[in-house]
Design a protein around this motif. Sequence first.
Motif, PDB file in Angstrom:
ATOM      1  N   GLN A 132       8.965   9.194  -2.995  1.00 55.74           N
ATOM      2  CA  GLN A 132       9.090   8.292  -1.855  1.00 55.74           C
ATOM      3  C   GLN A 132      10.255   8.737  -0.998  1.00 55.74           C
ATOM      4  N   GLU A 133       9.976   9.067   0.260  1.00 59.21           N
ATOM      5  CA  GLU A 133      11.037   9.430   1.196  1.00 59.21           C
ATOM      6  C   GLU A 133      11.818   8.190   1.601  1.00 59.21           C
ATOM      7  N   ALA A 150       0.831  -1.205   0.000  1.00 54.27           N
ATOM      8  CA  ALA A 150       0.000   0.000   0.000  1.00 54.27           C
ATOM      9  C   ALA A 150       0.866   1.256   0.000  1.00 54.27           C
ATOM     10  N   LEU A 151       1.939   1.256   0.780  1.00 52.47           N
ATOM     11  CA  LEU A 151       2.834   2.409   0.824  1.00 52.47           C
ATOM     12  C   LEU A 151       3.538   2.612  -0.517  1.00 52.47           C
ATOM     13  N   SER A 152       3.935   1.518  -1.141  1.00 52.09           N
ATOM     14  CA  SER A 152       4.550   1.628  -2.468  1.00 52.09           C
ATOM     15  C   SER A 152       3.556   2.159  -3.484  1.00 52.09           C
ATOM     16  N   GLY A 153       2.278   1.764  -3.338  1.00 48.39           N
ATOM     17  CA  GLY A 153       1.239   2.272  -4.225  1.00 48.39           C
ATOM     18  C   GLY A 153       1.084   3.772  -4.111  1.00 48.39           C
ATOM     19  N   GLU A 154       1.179   4.302  -2.884  1.00 48.12           N
ATOM     20  CA  GLU A 154       1.107   5.748  -2.695  1.00 48.12           C
ATOM     21  C   GLU A 154       2.293   6.434  -3.372  1.00 48.12           C
ATOM     22  N   ALA A 155       3.461   5.818  -3.280  1.00 51.75           N
ATOM     23  CA  ALA A 155       4.652   6.390  -3.907  1.00 51.75           C
ATOM     24  C   ALA A 155       4.526   6.394  -5.427  1.00 51.75           C
TER      25      ALA A 155
END
Length: 227
Positions: free
Chosen positions: A150-151, A139-144
């Motif tokens: 991506q920080e 999910a976090l990669s999807g936001e990136a």
Amino acid sequence: MGENLRVRTQFTRELVALTNDLTLMCRLTHDAAERVTDALVGADLTATYEVFALDEQLQKMYGACEARTVVLLALQAPVARDLRHVVTAIQIATELSRIGGLVSRVADQVYQSHPGHVAPQSILDILAEMGRLAATRTALSGEAVATGHQEPPGEHDPGLHAMELLHKQLHSALAAPASDQPATAAINVALLANHLERCVDHTARIDRLIRFLDTGVPPTAQPADSA
């Protein structure tokens, strides 16, 4: 001049469409990781079949992304950042496709073990945490992917080294005399854990690719602790 503008406009539209496709692939991958965790926890055949269907859809989208990148590269000789975007996009699509394949293998083991569970409850709890972590990181990669930024993970990133700790817990649980796991069952559990670990490895690769797209720093030149 008019022809160049038309080609450039088409290129931009295709690039936006490719990013949208990648964002959807991320959503499908996240859903598959969530559903495979449900399948593991509940020995749930319905969730298992959903994972298979999600992976099938994911692989079709991967093929579509490959075709779209060919179109993009054929439209014109892209400038450096555009070329970086196209090449990075197909690499991200490849990573997502691989996650889908790994999750599908986990679902297949749930299917093979039905109506029983793949492992005793104590071990199943650890596998479930691995699945939840894989879903969270996807999910976090999807936001990136959606934002193009991506920080690097900070020192207090809750996901940092979490899979490694879960792997150690699983190893201890399998080695404990009370586990009473036959060798074949222990090997199957270890394979399941490996599939889930590799899912997180692929999300780390996606994060590095997004940083490359954002900053121009190649993944191999990024700090090792940002993996």
